[in-house]
Motif scaffolding. Structure first.
Motif, mmCIF file in Angstrom:
data_model
loop_
_atom_site.group_PDB
_atom_site.id
_atom_site.type_symbol
_atom_site.label_atom_id
_atom_site.label_comp_id
_atom_site.label_asym_id
_atom_site.label_seq_id
_atom_site.Cartn_x
_atom_site.Cartn_y
_atom_site.Cartn_z
ATOM 1 N N GLU A 24 0.838 -1.215 0.000
ATOM 2 C CA GLU A 24 0.000 0.000 0.000
ATOM 3 C C GLU A 24 0.867 1.256 0.000
ATOM 4 O OE1 GLU A 24 -3.551 0.649 0.890
ATOM 5 O OE2 GLU A 24 -4.177 -1.437 0.678
ATOM 6 N N ARG A 25 1.901 1.258 0.821
ATOM 7 C CA ARG A 25 2.719 2.459 0.991
ATOM 8 C C ARG A 25 3.720 2.648 -0.136
ATOM 9 N NH1 ARG A 25 5.508 2.702 6.239
ATOM 10 N NH2 ARG A 25 5.960 4.785 5.491
ATOM 11 N N ALA A 26 4.080 1.581 -0.858
ATOM 12 C CA ALA A 26 5.145 1.650 -1.873
ATOM 13 C C ALA A 26 4.882 2.598 -3.045
ATOM 14 C CB ALA A 26 5.504 0.253 -2.370
ATOM 15 N N PRO A 27 3.800 2.820 -3.648
ATOM 16 C CA PRO A 27 2.518 2.126 -3.614
ATOM 17 C C PRO A 27 2.384 1.146 -4.789
ATOM 18 C CG PRO A 27 2.221 4.260 -4.632
ATOM 19 C CD PRO A 27 3.699 4.104 -4.352
ATOM 20 N N LEU A 28 2.042 -0.092 -4.471
ATOM 21 C CA LEU A 28 1.788 -1.102 -5.497
ATOM 22 C C LEU A 28 0.364 -1.638 -5.426
ATOM 23 C CD1 LEU A 28 4.960 -1.118 -5.745
ATOM 24 C CD2 LEU A 28 4.707 -3.519 -6.312
ATOM 25 N N GLY A 29 -0.475 -1.023 -4.651
ATOM 26 C CA GLY A 29 -1.873 -1.446 -4.587
ATOM 27 C C GLY A 29 -2.187 -2.187 -3.301
ATOM 28 N N THR A 30 -3.408 -2.672 -3.233
ATOM 29 C CA THR A 30 -3.915 -3.346 -2.047
ATOM 30 C C THR A 30 -3.758 -4.849 -2.201
ATOM 31 O OG1 THR A 30 -5.510 -1.576 -1.699
ATOM 32 C CG2 THR A 30 -5.963 -3.666 -0.594
ATOM 33 N N ARG A 31 -3.249 -5.485 -1.181
ATOM 34 C CA ARG A 31 -3.115 -6.941 -1.138
ATOM 35 C C ARG A 31 -3.736 -7.439 0.163
ATOM 36 N NH1 ARG A 31 -0.954 -5.296 -5.264
ATOM 37 N NH2 ARG A 31 0.593 -6.362 -6.532
ATOM 38 N N GLU A 32 -4.461 -8.528 0.082
ATOM 39 C CA GLU A 32 -5.038 -9.155 1.257
ATOM 40 C C GLU A 32 -3.935 -10.023 1.875
ATOM 41 O OE1 GLU A 32 -6.550 -11.837 3.828
ATOM 42 O OE2 GLU A 32 -6.125 -12.632 1.831
ATOM 43 N N PRO A 33 -3.643 -9.870 3.178
ATOM 44 C CA PRO A 33 -2.494 -10.542 3.788
ATOM 45 C C PRO A 33 -2.429 -12.055 3.571
ATOM 46 C CG PRO A 33 -3.305 -8.867 5.275
ATOM 47 C CD PRO A 33 -4.296 -8.950 4.135
ATOM 48 N N ASN A 34 -3.544 -12.774 3.758
ATOM 49 C CA ASN A 34 -3.509 -14.227 3.589
ATOM 50 C C ASN A 34 -3.233 -14.620 2.142
ATOM 51 O OD1 ASN A 34 -3.932 -14.798 6.313
ATOM 52 N ND2 ASN A 34 -6.149 -14.710 6.067
ATOM 53 N N GLN A 35 -3.816 -13.894 1.211
ATOM 54 C CA GLN A 35 -3.564 -14.172 -0.202
ATOM 55 C C GLN A 35 -2.113 -13.835 -0.558
ATOM 56 O OE1 GLN A 35 -5.518 -11.749 -3.283
ATOM 57 N NE2 GLN A 35 -6.176 -13.692 -4.196
ATOM 58 N N LEU A 36 -1.609 -12.753 -0.010
ATOM 59 C CA LEU A 36 -0.221 -12.372 -0.239
ATOM 60 C C LEU A 36 0.721 -13.465 0.274
ATOM 61 C CD1 LEU A 36 1.636 -10.096 -1.289
ATOM 62 C CD2 LEU A 36 1.589 -9.136 1.020
ATOM 63 N N ALA A 37 0.425 -14.001 1.440
ATOM 64 C CA ALA A 37 1.239 -15.087 1.994
ATOM 65 C C ALA A 37 1.231 -16.295 1.060
ATOM 66 C CB ALA A 37 0.730 -15.485 3.377
ATOM 67 N N ARG A 38 0.073 -16.624 0.509
ATOM 68 C CA ARG A 38 -0.012 -17.764 -0.404
ATOM 69 C C ARG A 38 0.751 -17.499 -1.697
ATOM 70 N NH1 ARG A 38 -5.247 -17.528 1.540
ATOM 71 N NH2 ARG A 38 -6.033 -16.615 -0.392
ATOM 72 N N THR A 39 0.684 -16.267 -2.229
ATOM 73 C CA THR A 39 1.397 -15.990 -3.484
ATOM 74 C C THR A 39 2.902 -16.117 -3.279
ATOM 75 O OG1 THR A 39 1.439 -13.582 -3.150
ATOM 76 C CG2 THR A 39 -0.391 -14.471 -4.428
ATOM 77 N N PHE A 40 3.399 -15.681 -2.157
ATOM 78 C CA PHE A 40 4.833 -15.809 -1.881
ATOM 79 C C PHE A 40 5.202 -17.270 -1.607
ATOM 80 C CE2 PHE A 40 4.997 -11.352 -2.113
ATOM 81 C CZ PHE A 40 6.327 -10.980 -2.196
ATOM 82 N N ALA A 41 4.361 -17.986 -0.863
ATOM 83 C CA ALA A 41 4.641 -19.401 -0.576
ATOM 84 C C ALA A 41 4.671 -20.223 -1.859
ATOM 85 C CB ALA A 41 3.601 -19.962 0.390
ATOM 86 N N ASN A 42 3.870 -19.846 -2.841
ATOM 87 C CA ASN A 42 3.798 -20.579 -4.103
ATOM 88 C C ASN A 42 4.802 -20.088 -5.145
ATOM 89 O OD1 ASN A 42 1.744 -22.368 -3.315
ATOM 90 N ND2 ASN A 42 0.195 -20.813 -3.698
ATOM 91 N N SER A 43 5.630 -19.142 -4.806
ATOM 92 C CA SER A 43 6.625 -18.610 -5.736
ATOM 93 C C SER A 43 7.907 -19.445 -5.663
ATOM 94 C CB SER A 43 6.929 -17.145 -5.404
ATOM 95 O OG SER A 43 5.774 -16.360 -5.616
ATOM 96 N N ASP A 44 8.651 -19.459 -6.764
ATOM 97 C CA ASP A 44 9.905 -20.212 -6.824
ATOM 98 C C ASP A 44 11.037 -19.508 -6.089
ATOM 99 O OD1 ASP A 44 9.116 -22.466 -8.605
ATOM 100 O OD2 ASP A 44 8.608 -20.786 -9.917
#
Length: 143
Positions: A24-44
Motif C-alpha cells: 500500500e505504501r510503496a505504492p503497489l496497490g492493495t493486497r489481502e495478507p492471507n492471499q499475499l502469503a499464499r502468493t509468496f509461498a507458491n513462488s519459486d
C-alpha cells in the motif's frame, strides 16, 4: 540515513499484514495478507529486505528453472527507497534465478530503474486482467 539491511530468501518471520502495508505504501496497490502469503509461498523465489527485525522490502519470482522466469512485486517502504535496497534485491534475485530469460512486471514510470539491470521494453507482451479498465487506468495496458 544508513541502515544495516539483511536480505533473506525465505518467508520465515514475515508478518503478512505488515507486508501488505508495504504494498500500500510503496505504492503497489492493495493486497489481502492471507492471499499475499499464499502468493509468496507458491513462488519459486522470494526475497525480503530486513532492517533488524523490521520488514522493509519484498519481491518474488516464478520460474520454470530452465528457460524463463518472471519477477513480480518488488517493493520497498517509501522511507527506504533511494538507498540502493531495491537494487541489491534485484541483484540477488537475478543472481539466484538460473534461467537465461527473465521478464518482469514494473509499475509504470519505474522502467528506468529496471533498464539499469538490462531489461528492455517488450513489444509482444499481452495480458488478460481480471479488471482491464482498472489496469488501463493505472497505465499497465492500453485498451
Amino acid at each position: 540515513m544508513t541502515h544495516d539491511i539483511t536480505i533473506r530468501l525465505d518467508c520465515d518471520g514475515v508478518d503478512w499484514t505488515k507486508a501488505a502495508e508495504i504494498f500500500e505504501r510503496a505504492p503497489l496497490g492493495t493486497r489481502e495478507p492471507n492471499q499475499l502469503a499464499r502468493t509468496f509461498a507458491n513462488s519459486d523465489l522470494v526475497c525480503f529486505a530486513w532492517d533488524d527485525e523490521t520488514l522493509v522490502g519484498l519481491g518474488r519470482a516464478l520460474s520454470d528453472g530452465e528457460k524463463q522466469s518472471v519477477v513480480y512485486d518488488l517493493c520497498i517502504l517509501p522511507e527506504y527507497q533511494g538507498q540502493k535496497i531495491g537494487s541489491i534485491m534485484m541483484e540477488v534475485i537475478l543472481e539466484t534465478l538460473t534461467t537465461p530469460n527473465v521478464v518482469l512486471w514494473a509499475v509504470p514510470g519505474k522502467e528506468p530503474f529496471y533498464a539499469r539491470f538490462g531489461f528492455n521494453p517488450m513489444r509482444t507482451a499481452m495480458a488478460l486482467f481480471e479488471n482491464p479498465d482498472s489496469s488501463a487506468e493505472k497505465g499497465y495496458i492500453d485498451i
